[in-house]
Design a protein around this motif. Sequence first.
Motif, PDB file in Angstrom:
ATOM      1  N   VAL A   1       0.836  -1.197   0.000  1.00  0.00           N
ATOM      2  CA  VAL A   1       0.000   0.000   0.000  1.00  0.00           C
ATOM      3  C   VAL A   1       0.875   1.253   0.000  1.00  0.00           C
ATOM      4  CG1 VAL A   1      -1.695   1.342   1.317  1.00  0.00           C
ATOM      5  CG2 VAL A   1      -2.006  -1.116   1.022  1.00  0.00           C
ATOM      6  N   GLY A   2       1.958   1.233   0.738  1.00  0.00           N
ATOM      7  CA  GLY A   2       2.876   2.366   0.743  1.00  0.00           C
ATOM      8  C   GLY A   2       3.465   2.630  -0.629  1.00  0.00           C
ATOM      9  N   LEU A   3       3.821   1.570  -1.338  1.00  0.00           N
ATOM     10  CA  LEU A   3       4.358   1.722  -2.697  1.00  0.00           C
ATOM     11  C   LEU A   3       3.322   2.320  -3.638  1.00  0.00           C
ATOM     12  CD1 LEU A   3       6.277  -1.653  -2.920  1.00  0.00           C
ATOM     13  CD2 LEU A   3       7.311   0.636  -2.964  1.00  0.00           C
ATOM     14  N   VAL A   4       2.086   1.882  -3.519  1.00  0.00           N
ATOM     15  CA  VAL A   4       1.019   2.429  -4.363  1.00  0.00           C
ATOM     16  C   VAL A   4       0.833   3.908  -4.056  1.00  0.00           C
ATOM     17  CG1 VAL A   4      -1.444   2.330  -4.926  1.00  0.00           C
ATOM     18  CG2 VAL A   4      -0.147   0.207  -4.618  1.00  0.00           C
ATOM     19  N   ARG A   5       0.780   4.263  -2.803  1.00  0.00           N
ATOM     20  CA  ARG A   5       0.575   5.663  -2.427  1.00  0.00           C
ATOM     21  C   ARG A   5       1.735   6.535  -2.904  1.00  0.00           C
ATOM     22  NH1 ARG A   5      -3.599   5.646  -3.287  1.00  0.00           N
ATOM     23  NH2 ARG A   5      -3.443   7.873  -3.134  1.00  0.00           N
ATOM     24  N   ARG A   6       2.958   6.017  -2.810  1.00  0.00           N
ATOM     25  CA  ARG A   6       4.141   6.796  -3.189  1.00  0.00           C
ATOM     26  C   ARG A   6       4.279   6.939  -4.704  1.00  0.00           C
ATOM     27  NH1 ARG A   6       7.611   5.094   0.437  1.00  0.00           N
ATOM     28  NH2 ARG A   6       7.579   3.024  -0.447  1.00  0.00           N
ATOM     29  N   HIS A   7       4.053   5.860  -5.447  1.00  0.00           N
ATOM     30  CA  HIS A   7       4.323   5.860  -6.883  1.00  0.00           C
ATOM     31  C   HIS A   7       3.093   6.074  -7.762  1.00  0.00           C
ATOM     32  CE1 HIS A   7       8.431   4.775  -6.101  1.00  0.00           C
ATOM     33  NE2 HIS A   7       8.052   3.714  -5.415  1.00  0.00           N
ATOM     34  N   ALA A   8       1.910   5.966  -7.197  1.00  0.00           N
ATOM     35  CA  ALA A   8       0.675   6.202  -7.961  1.00  0.00           C
ATOM     36  C   ALA A   8      -0.328   6.940  -7.074  1.00  0.00           C
ATOM     37  CB  ALA A   8       0.093   4.882  -8.458  1.00  0.00           C
TER      38      ALA A   8
END
Length: 123
Positions: free
Chosen positions: A93-100
């Motif tokens: 979820v952190g990756l999604v929030r950061r990159h998208a």
Amino acid sequence: MPSPPRVLVVGLDPHRVPGPWDPAPVAEAIEAGLARFAEAGIGVEACLVGLDGSDDVEAVVAEAVRSRPWEVVVVGAGLRDVEGRPELFERVVGLVRRHAPAAAVALNTTPGDTFEAAARLLR
């Protein structure tokens, strides 16, 4: 010509999840769930990762999320339910929030309701 992907589905590759179990029914359900997007004319791409040590899960997910703009990213139930590994879900979820950051995050409960999870949030 298929429509460009608007939905990214991030989940576990059932063939690369350790354990004494038959991954075939889950793999078939994932394929059937993804086919529903095509039937509806909605582009979809899957990012399936392994828990058998063959993937750097964070790197694979980050690359998929950064690969294009997504309207919705569906995080599969398998990533949320990995016993004793809540940090995996948090990292995804952190990756999604950061990159998208513009993408909505949808949560399915089974491969069979992936389309419904994304459809709730498509703009």
